[in-house]
Design an enzyme around this catalytic site. Structure first.
Site, PDB file in Angstrom:
ATOM      1  N   THR A   4      14.811  26.333   9.783  1.00  0.00           N
ATOM      2  CA  THR A   4      14.864  27.483  10.688  1.00  0.00           C
ATOM      3  C   THR A   4      14.598  27.053  12.137  1.00  0.00           C
ATOM      4  OG1 THR A   4      13.977  28.761   8.846  1.00  0.00           O
ATOM      5  CG2 THR A   4      13.957  29.837  10.992  1.00  0.00           C
ATOM      6  N   VAL A   5      13.499  26.350  12.351  1.00  0.00           N
ATOM      7  CA  VAL A   5      13.141  25.930  13.719  1.00  0.00           C
ATOM      8  C   VAL A   5      14.011  24.740  14.155  1.00  0.00           C
ATOM      9  CG1 VAL A   5      11.289  24.953  15.146  1.00  0.00           C
ATOM     10  CG2 VAL A   5      10.777  26.790  13.526  1.00  0.00           C
ATOM     11  N   GLY A   6      14.119  23.721  13.286  1.00  0.00           N
ATOM     12  CA  GLY A   6      14.881  22.517  13.632  1.00  0.00           C
ATOM     13  C   GLY A   6      16.350  22.839  13.900  1.00  0.00           C
ATOM     14  N   THR A  62       9.170  19.986  10.223  1.00  0.00           N
ATOM     15  CA  THR A  62       8.893  20.315   8.823  1.00  0.00           C
ATOM     16  C   THR A  62       7.517  20.973   8.762  1.00  0.00           C
ATOM     17  OG1 THR A  62       7.613  18.332   8.237  1.00  0.00           O
ATOM     18  CG2 THR A  62      10.010  18.126   8.212  1.00  0.00           C
ATOM     19  N   GLU A  97       3.137  21.559  21.530  1.00  0.00           N
ATOM     20  CA  GLU A  97       2.969  22.924  22.067  1.00  0.00           C
ATOM     21  C   GLU A  97       3.283  23.995  21.027  1.00  0.00           C
ATOM     22  OE1 GLU A  97       1.486  25.173  24.254  1.00  0.00           O
ATOM     23  OE2 GLU A  97       2.318  23.968  25.886  1.00  0.00           O
ATOM     24  N   ASP A 156      -2.706  29.267   7.933  1.00  0.00           N
ATOM     25  CA  ASP A 156      -1.945  28.871   9.130  1.00  0.00           C
ATOM     26  C   ASP A 156      -2.773  29.105  10.400  1.00  0.00           C
ATOM     27  OD1 ASP A 156       0.707  28.079  10.302  1.00  0.00           O
ATOM     28  OD2 ASP A 156       0.423  30.030  11.265  1.00  0.00           O
ATOM     29  N   LYS A 160      -4.248  26.411  13.340  1.00  0.00           N
ATOM     30  CA  LYS A 160      -4.137  26.550  14.806  1.00  0.00           C
ATOM     31  C   LYS A 160      -5.505  26.428  15.470  1.00  0.00           C
ATOM     32  CE  LYS A 160       0.051  29.247  14.391  1.00  0.00           C
ATOM     33  NZ  LYS A 160       0.622  30.545  14.094  1.00  0.00           N
ATOM     34  N   GLY A 195       8.891  32.883  15.445  1.00  0.00           N
ATOM     35  CA  GLY A 195      10.328  33.138  15.432  1.00  0.00           C
ATOM     36  C   GLY A 195      11.073  31.882  15.863  1.00  0.00           C
TER      37      GLY A 195
HETATM   38  N1  LIG Z   1       8.833  29.780  12.206  1.00  0.00           N
HETATM   39  C1  LIG Z   1       8.022  29.876  13.249  1.00  0.00           C
HETATM   40  O1  LIG Z   1       7.956  30.888  13.946  1.00  0.00           O
HETATM   41  C2  LIG Z   1       7.159  28.711  13.615  1.00  0.00           C
HETATM   42  C3  LIG Z   1       7.126  27.569  12.856  1.00  0.00           C
HETATM   43  N2  LIG Z   1       6.343  26.525  13.214  1.00  0.00           N
HETATM   44  C4  LIG Z   1       6.326  25.343  12.366  1.00  0.00           C
HETATM   45  O2  LIG Z   1       7.629  24.784  12.303  1.00  0.00           O
HETATM   46  C5  LIG Z   1       7.759  24.059  11.086  1.00  0.00           C
HETATM   47  C6  LIG Z   1       9.090  24.396  10.436  1.00  0.00           C
HETATM   48  O3  LIG Z   1       9.124  25.751  10.084  1.00  0.00           O
HETATM   49  P1  LIG Z   1      10.495  26.415   9.582  1.00  0.00           P
HETATM   50  O4  LIG Z   1      11.623  25.858  10.355  1.00  0.00           O
HETATM   51  O5  LIG Z   1      10.250  27.866   9.588  1.00  0.00           O
HETATM   52  O6  LIG Z   1      10.571  25.867   8.077  1.00  0.00           O
HETATM   53  P2  LIG Z   1      11.883  25.690   7.169  1.00  0.00           P
HETATM   54  O7  LIG Z   1      11.404  25.691   5.753  1.00  0.00           O
HETATM   55  O8  LIG Z   1      12.940  26.626   7.575  1.00  0.00           O
HETATM   56  O9  LIG Z   1      12.386  24.227   7.554  1.00  0.00           O
HETATM   57  C7  LIG Z   1      11.701  23.086   7.173  1.00  0.00           C
HETATM   58  C8  LIG Z   1      12.676  21.931   7.171  1.00  0.00           C
HETATM   59  O10 LIG Z   1      11.961  20.741   6.843  1.00  0.00           O
HETATM   60  C9  LIG Z   1      12.678  20.039   5.826  1.00  0.00           C
HETATM   61  N3  LIG Z   1      11.697  19.237   5.096  1.00  0.00           N
HETATM   62  C10 LIG Z   1      10.691  19.665   4.296  1.00  0.00           C
HETATM   63  N4  LIG Z   1       9.975  18.618   3.843  1.00  0.00           N
HETATM   64  C11 LIG Z   1      10.531  17.512   4.391  1.00  0.00           C
HETATM   65  C12 LIG Z   1      10.256  16.130   4.295  1.00  0.00           C
HETATM   66  N5  LIG Z   1       9.243  15.665   3.565  1.00  0.00           N
HETATM   67  N6  LIG Z   1      11.052  15.255   4.967  1.00  0.00           N
HETATM   68  C13 LIG Z   1      12.088  15.704   5.694  1.00  0.00           C
HETATM   69  N7  LIG Z   1      12.406  17.016   5.834  1.00  0.00           N
HETATM   70  C14 LIG Z   1      11.634  17.908   5.187  1.00  0.00           C
HETATM   71  C15 LIG Z   1      13.334  21.145   5.023  1.00  0.00           C
HETATM   72  O11 LIG Z   1      14.474  20.703   4.314  1.00  0.00           O
HETATM   73  P3  LIG Z   1      14.456  20.430   2.721  1.00  0.00           P
HETATM   74  O12 LIG Z   1      13.599  21.468   2.103  1.00  0.00           O
HETATM   75  O13 LIG Z   1      15.902  20.500   2.367  1.00  0.00           O
HETATM   76  O14 LIG Z   1      13.900  19.086   2.635  1.00  0.00           O
HETATM   77  C16 LIG Z   1      13.785  22.055   6.166  1.00  0.00           C
HETATM   78  O15 LIG Z   1      14.961  21.556   6.737  1.00  0.00           O
HETATM   79  C17 LIG Z   1       6.517  24.410  10.242  1.00  0.00           C
HETATM   80  O16 LIG Z   1       5.579  23.370  10.327  1.00  0.00           O
HETATM   81  C18 LIG Z   1       5.960  25.664  10.922  1.00  0.00           C
HETATM   82  O17 LIG Z   1       4.550  25.776  10.813  1.00  0.00           O
HETATM   83  C19 LIG Z   1       5.566  26.522  14.339  1.00  0.00           C
HETATM   84  C20 LIG Z   1       5.550  27.622  15.151  1.00  0.00           C
HETATM   85  C21 LIG Z   1       6.304  28.823  14.831  1.00  0.00           C
HETATM   86  N1  LIG Z   2       4.061  31.348  10.528  1.00  0.00           N
HETATM   87  C1  LIG Z   2       3.531  31.165  11.843  1.00  0.00           C
HETATM   88  C2  LIG Z   2       4.579  30.567  12.702  1.00  0.00           C
HETATM   89  C3  LIG Z   2       4.022  29.959  13.904  1.00  0.00           C
HETATM   90  O1  LIG Z   2       3.185  29.059  13.857  1.00  0.00           O
HETATM   91  C4  LIG Z   2       3.107  32.491  12.435  1.00  0.00           C
HETATM   92  O2  LIG Z   2       3.491  33.501  11.876  1.00  0.00           O
HETATM   93  O3  LIG Z   2       2.383  32.504  13.435  1.00  0.00           O
END
Ligand SMILES: NC(=O)C1=CN([C@@H]2O[C@H](COP(=O)(O)OP(=O)(O)OC[C@H]3O[C@@H](n4cnc5c(N)ncnc54)[C@H](OP(=O)(O)O)[C@@H]3O)[C@@H](O)[C@H]2O)C=CC1
Ligand SMILES: N[C@@H](CC=O)C(=O)O
Length: 367
Positions: free
Chosen positions: A17-19, A98, A149, A223, A227, A344
């Site tokens: 989602t984020v990546g 991740t 950040e 979570d 933080k 988000g």
């Molecule tokens: N969503 C938000 O609003 C926020 C999120 N974050 C942080 O961002 C990070 C990502 O969140 P989000 O994008 O929502 O999560 P997702 O589950 O959508 O994405 C995680 C990604 O990481 C990959 N992944 C998981 N384990 C591994 C591994 N061991 N090696 C390589 N790739 C891996 C998954 O692919 P696969 O499962 O196919 O391996 C997937 O592509 C989290 O740490 C979250 O705390 C921070 C702030 C806000």
């Molecule tokens: N799941 C977290 C995402 C940001 O770190 C939140 O809801 O705050």
């Protein structure tokens, strides 16, 4: 004299989602970053836990999903990292999007080999203290950049503000605030739309990309604990997640449930529990809020779910808002308050993206 371009070679771990949103933002903005910031951002590899795609000159980000689907090979973290590090002429950065415990275990070696790290993942900042300290020490030793950040407040300038205070000699006494976008969204939606159920709003938060991959990480307060630990460690406290008392919103009966799907399926059975808690707060003209506290003077942290009167600043938030109050030598008795959407995909990817630009700046690109 013309400014040299700073070349940043990115290895993205976690195109979820984020990546994935970060890749879309870079695809759109890279030409402007090149002309204005004199930084050439190239994504030299993308890996999930299962598949990876590599390139010597930069993956075409406008078509990365198709490339990832058709050209990816079995993932292997060691060969992924050696590929990115082996592309000449770049400052190499591992971007961790991740939520994995395993990926941060690569940071130290990566930094010792000359790389930098940008993380949305909180598992280093709030993980085992010795691993965290090892990474920080390796950064000092190699003059490497480690930026995170997005780990607190997504795109909000929380970490950079704190660092600015500490680096300029302010004494931070207390940080207190609402640090979960998901819990904010859930509690705000339930107050604004009393007919909606707790489980429905949790599903909605998940669909909108606010929750952790496992939403129980949000509901349990884990979570927010992470933080709080990230902030506390930045302030110099040797604190770990286990030291932080926390109240969970996961019903006791569901705490041992294994899969996310089973948890989501069973959650509606407990909607009434949350409804009655919210109704009793509403009857007293109060709201429910999950608040994280870092008390530097007492060297302690806590995460609490508490009732606040509707006149309190923590009551006046909406959507996924986070609100963070800093009490410092300079900011007292009037405190510094930062408020805004705290979860988000778009705002989080922006937090990661701006760290990448800060890295380029630290390596010579103009502001
Ligand atoms: N969503 C938000 O609003 C926020 C999120 N974050 C942080 O961002 C990070 C990502 O969140 P989000 O994008 O929502 O999560 P997702 O589950 O959508 O994405 C995680 C990604 O990481 C990959 N992944 C998981 N384990 C591994 C591994 N061991 N090696 C390589 N790739 C891996 C998954 O692919 P696969 O499962 O196919 O391996 C997937 O592509 C989290 O740490 C979250 O705390 C921070 C702030 C806000
Ligand atoms: N799941 C977290 C995402 C940001 O770190 C939140 O809801 O705050």
């Amino acid at each position: 004299m013309a400014q040299d371009v700073v070349r940043i070679g990115i290895g993205l771990v976690g195109p979820g989602t984020v990546g994935g949103t970060l890749l879309r933002q870079i695809a759109r903005q890279a030409p402007a970053v090149l002309s204005t910031n004199k930084a050439d951002l190239r994504v030299l590899g993308i890996t999930s836990s299962r598949r990876m795609v590599l390139s010597d000159s930069g993956i075409n980000l406008h078509g990365w999903t198709e490339i990832f689907e058709s050209k990816s090979v079995s993932a292997d973290m060691e060969s992924f990292l050696s590929h990115v590090a082996g592309c000449d002429g770049y400052h190499h950065v591992l971007v961790d999007c991740t939520a994995s415990d395993a990926v941060p275990l690569h940071y130290k070696d990566w930094i010792l080999k000359g790389g930098h790290v940008v993380a949305a993942n909180k598992k280093l900042g709030a993980g085992a203290l010795d691993v965290y300290k090892g990474v920080k020490e390796s950064c000092d030793k190699c003059a490497a950049t480690f930026l995170y950040e997005a780990t607190v407040g997504a795109g909000m300038p929380i970490i950079s503000t704190l660092k600015g205070m500490l680096d300029t000699g302010d004494q931070v006494q207390r940080i207190e605030g609402i640090l979960s976008g998901t819990l904010s969204f859930i509690l705000n939606t339930l107050s604004e739309r009393p007919g909606t159920s707790f489980s429905e709003v949790v599903s909605q938060a998940r669909k909108l990309g606010f929750t952790e991959p496992d939403p129980r990480e949000d509901l349990s307060g884990a979570d927010v604990v992470r933080k709080v630990v990230v902030l506390a460690r930045d302030c110099g406290l040797d604190i770990s997640a286990e030291d932080v008392p926390v109240e969970s919103l996961v019903p006791k009966e569901l705490q041992a449930v294994k899969s996310v799907e089973e948890f989501m399926e069973k959650l509606p059975q407990y909607d009434d529990l949350m409804r009655s808690r919210l109704e009793s707060a509403r009857a007293a003209n109060e709201v429910l809020r999950c608040v994280g506290i870092v008390d530097i003077e007492k060297a302690s942290c806590a995460v609490k779910v508490e009732r606040y009167p509707s006149s309190h600043p923590f009551a006046g938030i909406s959507g996924t808002d986070n609100i963070v109050q800093f009490t410092t030598s300079r900011y007292s008795p009037r405190r510094l308050v930062i408020q805004g959407p705290g979860a988000g995909p778009e705002v989080t990817a922006m937090g990661v993206f701006s760290d990448l630009l800060a890295l380029a700046h630290s390596r010579g690109a103009p502001l």
